[in-house]
Design a protein around this motif. Structure first.
Motif, PDB file in Angstrom:
ATOM      1  N   PRO A  71       0.792  -1.232   0.000  1.00  0.00           N
ATOM      2  CA  PRO A  71       0.000   0.000   0.000  1.00  0.00           C
ATOM      3  C   PRO A  71       0.826   1.286   0.000  1.00  0.00           C
ATOM      4  O   PRO A  71       0.483   2.250  -0.706  1.00  0.00           O
ATOM      5  CB  PRO A  71      -0.833  -0.131   1.278  1.00  0.00           C
ATOM      6  CG  PRO A  71      -1.005  -1.604   1.447  1.00  0.00           C
ATOM      7  CD  PRO A  71       0.305  -2.205   1.002  1.00  0.00           C
ATOM      8  N   VAL A  95       0.287   6.973  -6.520  1.00  0.00           N
ATOM      9  CA  VAL A  95      -0.871   7.869  -6.625  1.00  0.00           C
ATOM     10  C   VAL A  95      -0.419   9.322  -6.542  1.00  0.00           C
ATOM     11  O   VAL A  95      -0.900  10.190  -7.298  1.00  0.00           O
ATOM     12  CB  VAL A  95      -1.913   7.549  -5.537  1.00  0.00           C
ATOM     13  CG1 VAL A  95      -3.008   8.613  -5.508  1.00  0.00           C
ATOM     14  CG2 VAL A  95      -2.521   6.168  -5.766  1.00  0.00           C
ATOM     15  N   GLU A  96       0.498   9.615  -5.640  1.00  0.00           N
ATOM     16  CA  GLU A  96       1.008  10.987  -5.521  1.00  0.00           C
ATOM     17  C   GLU A  96       1.655  11.443  -6.831  1.00  0.00           C
ATOM     18  O   GLU A  96       1.506  12.600  -7.243  1.00  0.00           O
ATOM     19  CB  GLU A  96       2.018  11.076  -4.366  1.00  0.00           C
ATOM     20  CG  GLU A  96       1.390  11.033  -2.987  1.00  0.00           C
ATOM     21  CD  GLU A  96       0.699  12.343  -2.610  1.00  0.00           C
ATOM     22  OE1 GLU A  96       0.613  13.256  -3.448  1.00  0.00           O
ATOM     23  OE2 GLU A  96       0.237  12.439  -1.468  1.00  0.00           O
ATOM     24  N   ALA A 142       0.534   4.147  -2.756  1.00  0.00           N
ATOM     25  CA  ALA A 142       0.194   5.518  -2.376  1.00  0.00           C
ATOM     26  C   ALA A 142       1.193   6.512  -2.970  1.00  0.00           C
ATOM     27  O   ALA A 142       0.818   7.614  -3.403  1.00  0.00           O
ATOM     28  CB  ALA A 142       0.142   5.649  -0.859  1.00  0.00           C
ATOM     29  N   ALA A 152      -5.694   6.480   2.859  1.00  0.00           N
ATOM     30  CA  ALA A 152      -4.535   7.357   3.074  1.00  0.00           C
ATOM     31  C   ALA A 152      -4.743   8.739   2.490  1.00  0.00           C
ATOM     32  O   ALA A 152      -3.969   9.664   2.766  1.00  0.00           O
ATOM     33  CB  ALA A 152      -3.287   6.718   2.458  1.00  0.00           C
ATOM     34  N   PHE A 153      -5.781   8.881   1.662  1.00  0.00           N
ATOM     35  CA  PHE A 153      -6.044  10.171   1.028  1.00  0.00           C
ATOM     36  C   PHE A 153      -7.340  10.799   1.544  1.00  0.00           C
ATOM     37  O   PHE A 153      -7.788  11.785   1.047  1.00  0.00           O
ATOM     38  CB  PHE A 153      -6.098   9.994  -0.486  1.00  0.00           C
ATOM     39  CG  PHE A 153      -4.751   9.655  -1.095  1.00  0.00           C
ATOM     40  CD1 PHE A 153      -3.932  10.654  -1.601  1.00  0.00           C
ATOM     41  CD2 PHE A 153      -4.303   8.351  -1.131  1.00  0.00           C
ATOM     42  CE1 PHE A 153      -2.698  10.354  -2.137  1.00  0.00           C
ATOM     43  CE2 PHE A 153      -3.061   8.038  -1.684  1.00  0.00           C
ATOM     44  CZ  PHE A 153      -2.255   9.041  -2.184  1.00  0.00           C
ATOM     45  N   VAL A 200      -4.891   2.218   0.562  1.00  0.00           N
ATOM     46  CA  VAL A 200      -4.569   3.371  -0.291  1.00  0.00           C
ATOM     47  C   VAL A 200      -5.626   4.471  -0.187  1.00  0.00           C
ATOM     48  O   VAL A 200      -5.305   5.618   0.124  1.00  0.00           O
ATOM     49  CB  VAL A 200      -4.410   2.919  -1.759  1.00  0.00           C
ATOM     50  CG1 VAL A 200      -4.021   4.118  -2.629  1.00  0.00           C
ATOM     51  CG2 VAL A 200      -3.361   1.821  -1.872  1.00  0.00           C
TER      52      VAL A 200
END
Length: 308
Positions: free
Chosen positions: A263, A270-271, A267, A307-308, A304
């Motif tokens: 994860p 994703v950033e 993540a 986390a946002f 994930v």
């Protein structure tokens, strides 16, 4: 993490694993897990002969076959509108030229109404020439037919009834009720051609693409912004990428690929997508097993999305 991004899940409406139960399981799992959208692809009938020109495979070979079960995407989304409450439901992407524009507008507006305004309308001109032949639609006209429909649909949402006289279709004044209460569905345009970016800026709210890495997204968004400026659009377009994921330290897949691995690694991927201008990531799957897909949805959500 503070990055603003939406997350979605890709639902397959064709293949041996495509069943009504699978549609419901994946969609309701995604909603319960906190995803923002569930999108599905569009084909009407797979011909026996499929060209090796699939745009999302390095070899050009497609995963489709004449014997595969194939469900109408608008029927599936209408069904899911009745078993979900909050998740957006969308096409990614509807092949516009396959249907008469009045019929297609009715399909889209029906899902918009049945879902209480949760419909995302992803559209594209299409690529499978033999499917066009089956449907008796000229393949070489797919771009102009897509433009024509988008003009009709935009007017239908705004005016409710209209007549039209265009290069491909003409019809007397007719109604498109019920019209959307607000601005209508969010319109996403697929493709990477200059015409696709122009079409997005002229008619759409966002651009959607399969499999691109962050650097490709950044390049595509730059081209899109040039078109956005040409049409004097305000604000900024949405950008969605659809990409397969596999969450877990036990994966045998190459963890150098985006959205594969633990994860924390995903993540970080994703950033990178966010930094490139992505506003929505829609996860697809390396597996066709529905139990495994549901597990991946839950893993991605826990490790994930949260986390946002």
């Amino acid at each position: 993490m503070s990055s603003e991004i939406d997350f979605g899940v890709m639902l397959s409406t064709f293949g041996d694993h495509a069943t009504p139960e699978a549609f419901r399981r994946v969609a309701t799992t995604a909603e319960d897990a906190g995803f923002d959208s569930v999108w599905a692809g569009d084909h009407i009938s797979f011909p026996a002969e499929i060209p090796d020109e699939y745009p999302f495979s390095p070899s050009g070979e497609s995963p489709f076959h004449v014997t595969q079960d194939t469900y109408d995407v608008f029927g599936v989304l209408s069904h899911l509108a009745g078993v979900t409450d909050s998740v957006d439901l969308g096409t990614n992407t509807c092949i516009v030229p396959y249907r008469h524009p009045v019929v297609l507008a009715r399909n889209a507006l029906t899902v918009e109404a049945l879902s209480d305004g949760r419909f995302d309308f992803g559209v594209a001109p299409g690529w499978m020439e033999t499917e066009f032949e089956v449907l008796d639609v000229p393949f070489e006209e797919r771009g102009s037919r897509t433009d024509e429909f988008l003009e009709i649909f935009t007017r239908a949402c705004e005016e409710g009834q209209l007549s039209f006289d265009g290069p491909h279709h003409s019809f007397q004044e007719t109604g498109f009720y019920p019209t959307p209460e607000d601005d209508g569905p969010t319109i996403w345009l697929g493709g990477k051609s200059g015409a696709s970016f122009r079409r997005t800026a002229q008619f759409g709210d966002g651009w959607t693409i399969f499999w691109d890495r962050p650097d490709d997204i950044a390049k595509g968004r730059e081209r899109l912004m040039n078109a956005w400026t040409d049409f004097e659009r305000e604000g900024e377009p949405e950008v969605a990428v659809i990409r397969a994921t596999e969450v877990g330290q036990d994966t045998e897949r190459d963890s150098e690929k985006p959205l594969v691995g633990e994860p924390a690694e995903i993540a970080a991927d994703v950033e990178e997508y966010v930094d490139a201008g992505t506003t929505r990531i829609v996860i697809d799957f390396y597996t066709t097993d529905i139990d495994e897909q549901v597990e991946q949805v839950e893993r991605f959500a826990d490790g994930v999305v949260d986390a946002f």
